[in-house]
Every structure is written in C-alpha cells, then in structure tokens.
Design a protein around this motif. Structure first.
Motif, PDB file in Angstrom:
ATOM      1  N   ASP A 226       0.834  -1.210   0.000  1.00  0.00           N
ATOM      2  CA  ASP A 226       0.000   0.000   0.000  1.00  0.00           C
ATOM      3  C   ASP A 226       0.868   1.259   0.000  1.00  0.00           C
ATOM      4  OD1 ASP A 226       1.001  -0.148   2.559  1.00  0.00           O
ATOM      5  OD2 ASP A 226      -0.876   0.374   3.548  1.00  0.00           O
ATOM      6  N   ASN A 227       2.178   1.091  -0.193  1.00  0.00           N
ATOM      7  CA  ASN A 227       3.094   2.234  -0.225  1.00  0.00           C
ATOM      8  C   ASN A 227       3.445   2.526  -1.685  1.00  0.00           C
ATOM      9  OD1 ASN A 227       5.021   4.140   0.232  1.00  0.00           O
ATOM     10  ND2 ASN A 227       6.299   2.881   1.578  1.00  0.00           N
ATOM     11  N   PRO A 228       2.808   3.536  -2.292  1.00  0.00           N
ATOM     12  CA  PRO A 228       2.875   3.696  -3.750  1.00  0.00           C
ATOM     13  C   PRO A 228       4.263   4.014  -4.298  1.00  0.00           C
ATOM     14  CG  PRO A 228       1.767   5.565  -2.710  1.00  0.00           C
ATOM     15  CD  PRO A 228       1.994   4.562  -1.643  1.00  0.00           C
TER      16      PRO A 228
ATOM     17  N   THR B 205      11.581  15.945  -3.290  1.00  0.00           N
ATOM     18  CA  THR B 205      10.446  16.620  -2.642  1.00  0.00           C
ATOM     19  C   THR B 205       9.166  16.050  -3.261  1.00  0.00           C
ATOM     20  OG1 THR B 205      11.761  18.634  -2.540  1.00  0.00           O
ATOM     21  CG2 THR B 205       9.370  18.876  -2.249  1.00  0.00           C
ATOM     22  N   ILE B 206       8.166  15.740  -2.426  1.00  0.00           N
ATOM     23  CA  ILE B 206       6.866  15.320  -2.979  1.00  0.00           C
ATOM     24  C   ILE B 206       5.836  16.385  -2.677  1.00  0.00           C
ATOM     25  CG2 ILE B 206       5.012  13.607  -2.915  1.00  0.00           C
ATOM     26  CD1 ILE B 206       6.975  11.493  -2.129  1.00  0.00           C
ATOM     27  N   VAL B 207       5.161  16.887  -3.725  1.00  0.00           N
ATOM     28  CA  VAL B 207       4.087  17.873  -3.521  1.00  0.00           C
ATOM     29  C   VAL B 207       2.787  17.312  -4.103  1.00  0.00           C
ATOM     30  CG1 VAL B 207       4.661  19.222  -5.614  1.00  0.00           C
ATOM     31  CG2 VAL B 207       3.417  20.303  -3.744  1.00  0.00           C
TER      32      VAL B 207
ATOM     33  N   PRO C 260       1.322   7.425   1.959  1.00  0.00           N
ATOM     34  CA  PRO C 260       1.287   6.212   2.770  1.00  0.00           C
ATOM     35  C   PRO C 260       2.663   5.824   3.320  1.00  0.00           C
ATOM     36  CG  PRO C 260      -0.023   5.951   0.791  1.00  0.00           C
ATOM     37  CD  PRO C 260       0.673   7.261   0.659  1.00  0.00           C
ATOM     38  N   GLY C 261       3.729   6.119   2.563  1.00  0.00           N
ATOM     39  CA  GLY C 261       5.076   5.747   3.011  1.00  0.00           C
ATOM     40  C   GLY C 261       5.451   6.406   4.318  1.00  0.00           C
ATOM     41  N   MET C 262       4.762   7.517   4.645  1.00  0.00           N
ATOM     42  CA  MET C 262       5.157   8.271   5.825  1.00  0.00           C
ATOM     43  C   MET C 262       4.844   7.523   7.115  1.00  0.00           C
ATOM     44  SD  MET C 262       3.836  11.789   4.196  1.00  0.00           S
ATOM     45  CE  MET C 262       3.984  12.922   5.553  1.00  0.00           C
TER      46      MET C 262
END
Ligand code: AMP
Ligand code: MG
Length: 349
Positions: free
Chosen positions: A63-65, A184-186, A231-233
């Motif tokens: 579930d971690n894209p 960076t993910i936005v 989800p990875g967080m």
C-alpha cells in the motif's frame, strides 16, 4: 537470479547498456539505476506484474505507492486524468529535477503501481543515465528507492548490491549520487498544494511559483495526530539497526552530552557510534565517529547522511548519537530523514 552489475558514465550513458537495461524492463524485469537524488529500483510502471516484483524485491508493503519516472513532457498526459496548470508551472521550473508531483491518475496506470490509490506520483529525474534508461524502457519507469524497505536509501551502487543482489536483473552503477536524499513530494491532487515529503526543492522555492504551499504536519513531528497522506510516511524509514538518538541544543553542550551518553553506553558493553560534523569531530569520543561534513554546508551533509547510517550498520554499532541540524530550507529534508532514522527519538538540552 544473477544480478548483472554494469557501469555507466553518469553524464554520457552507453547506448548498448541502456538498450540492454530497457529490454529487461519491457520483458517485465527490474533494473536499479542512478538518479540525482538516490538510486531507484525500476520496473515497467504500466505493467502490474512489474510493480508487484518491485514490492517483493524491496520487502515493501504494497500500500506504499511507487513514483512514476518519465523522461519527456510528451509522455505526461497519458498517465494523468488531466494535467493541472500548477503541474505545468512547476515542471517548467523544476523538471528535470528532484520534484515529484501527485495528481489524479489515468486508467493507463495500474493500481498496483499506485498502492491502490487513484492518484499517481510523477517525476522527471535530472540525470542523463536515468533519462536514457527511461526512454529505452518505453517511457514509464515505476521506481522507489533501491533499498530493502526500512533501510537507508542507496547513494552508491554498492549499497544497492548489499540490499538487492540476486533479487533483480541489473544494477547500473553511475557512481555517487549528487543530492543524497529523496525528491520533494508535492500533492497537487486537491486543495492547496501540500508538501508530503521535504527534499532539495523547498517550500520557499515552490511558493515562488505557486503562491501558498502547505507542509504536511507529520514531516517533523512523530506524534502528530494527522493521518499521513503519503502512505510511506507511516512506515519506519531510513533506519540503521542501532538505537539512535538525536541530541539537540547548543553545540558545546551537545558534544558534552553525547560524550557522557557514549561513556555510559560503553560502560554497559555496547558499541557506540556518533554522527557529527567537521566542527565537532575533534571533541567527540566514541568507538565509531563519522562527520557528515561542515555544519555550514547542508548539501554536503545530505549527500553523506545515508552512507554514514549504513556504515554504522557495517560497524555493528549498538547505540548511535547524532547532533541535530537546522530545519530551515533544505535542512528540513535532512532533519526529516534524521528524525525518521531515529524514530523521532530526540534529547533536547
Ligand atoms: P520512495 O520511492 O521509496 O522514495 O517512496 C515513494 C514515496 O512516494 C512514498 O513515501 C509514497 O508514499 C509516496 N507516493 C507515491 N505515490 C503517491 C501518491 N499517489 N500519493 C501519496 N504519496 C505517494
Ligand atoms: Mg524509499
């Protein structure tokens, strides 16, 4: 499976090697490749079987894209439901580069690649070998970092080999990466653009292009009640095996407290390691002492961070102490990784 290790000049990729790597991908195999941030573990983003293989090779929860990597703007519309204006604006300034954008996905992208979500994370890396490899593979590479899930991300091909040897078809060795922490993910999929993971491209840089940008509150706080949007967080990340503590405060005091804690750990028979800077290194006493660089140069610290965390594992350190860094600008990305590596275990003095 035997993993083939090939070298590629990062600025001038070998065509025959790129063709061989691309063919592995189109046949459903996996290839680890260098980017400007960290090494990626690539598979065909449009093939659900390839994405399943990526999760299996990394031992990553499904579930971690994954992030979809492209090399050319003309490939973008096919994987998005629509291309938002903000995405075009950011792409003009930051692509190719260390910025991942999340938008609603098109039906072309299988849910196996997006961890079941109806959004897709997309990036165009700033690395000649990565771009040529993506093109040779048909244009769409799904790639998380090329480490075993939970371990520090790889900044050298040897790190990839340590984690994935025998589990993937090929590793392309492009030497040490330039940035050293992930993109960076936005999130541009709804409401105000929101940073879900800090990286080289900072909030200030994004705000200059977009106006208001939010930052997800889970980034620098372990006990936020906000549910993680990326989800990875929610997973423990980047972590060495030893028990790690960040010591935060005035520099001289930090050195004193680290030395005191090291002495106590040693007395109980444990192997100690310290992550410090060029400025503090002469004053630290521990079994293993590693400087990430000068405190004044957060880019150097970022580039060395994961390698040092892995070296602490190689040295079988039981207890690790680290000094803390400024969380301003790019420093926020460094502190976010350090905090996750330490499981948000911070001693404030
Ligand atoms: P990694 O590839 O190991 O750097 O991890 C990829 C990161 O991107 C993970 O933390 C994911 O949770 C995040 N990510 C990828 N796709 C999405 C998405 N559609 N929505 C939210 N986060 C995403
Ligand atoms: Mg990762």
């Amino acid at each position: 499976m035997i993993t083939k290790l090939v070298k590629s000049d990062p600025g001038c990729p070998d065509r025959a090697v790129m063709k061989e790597a691309g063919d592995i991908i189109t046949k459903g195999g996996l290839v680890a490749f260098p980017t400007e941030t960290v090494y990626g573990l690539g598979g065909d983003a449009l093939n659900p079987e390839s994405s399943k293989k990526i999760y299996a090779a990394k031992g990553r929860p499904s579930d971690n894209p994954l992030i979809v990597h492209i090399a050319d703007m003309e490939h973008l519309p096919a994987i998005c439901e629509s291309v938002p204006e903000n995405m075009i604006k950011l792409a003009e300034v930051f692509w190719p580069g260390p910025l991942t954008m999340i938008v609603k996905k098109s039906d072309l992208v299988p849910k196996e690649t997006t961890g079941g979500l109806d959004t897709v994370a997309i990036r165009m890396p700033d690395h000649a070998t990565a771009l040529e490899f993506i093109r040779a593979a048909g244009g769409y590479i799904a790639a998380p970092s090329a480490n075993t899930s939970g371990r520090p991300s790889p900044t050298l091909a040897s790190h990839v080999k340590d984690d994935l040897d025998g589990r993937i078809e090929m590793i392309i060795d492009g030497g040490e990466v330039g940035i050293g922490v992930e993109s960076t993910i936005v999130d541009l999929s709804e409401g105000t653009p929101t940073i879900l993971r800090p990286g080289y491209v900072t909030r200030e840089m994004l705000e200059r292009v977009l106006g208001d940008v939010d930052v997800d509150r889970t980034i620098l706080s372990g006990n936020s009640t906000q549910a993680p949007k990326a989800p990875g967080m929610k997973y423990r990340h980047y972590a060495p095996h030893g028990e790690m503590t960040i010591v935060e405060g005035d520099s001289e005091e930090v050195v004193r407290v680290i030395n005191e804690n090291v002495a106590a750990a040693k007395a109980s028979g444990r192997k100690t390691a310290v992550l410090c800077t060029d400025e503090t290194k002469p004053f630290i006493k521990a079994d293993v002492i590693k400087s990430a660089g000068s405190r004044a140069d957060e880019h150097e610290i970022a580039r060395h961070l994961y390698r040092i965390l892995r070296e602490f594992d190689d040295e079988k350190a039981d207890v690790i102490f680290s000094e803390s860094f400024s969380a301003d600008g790019f420093g926020q990305a460094v502190m976010n990784r350090l905090l996750k590596a330490a499981g948000f275990n911070v001693k404030k003095i």
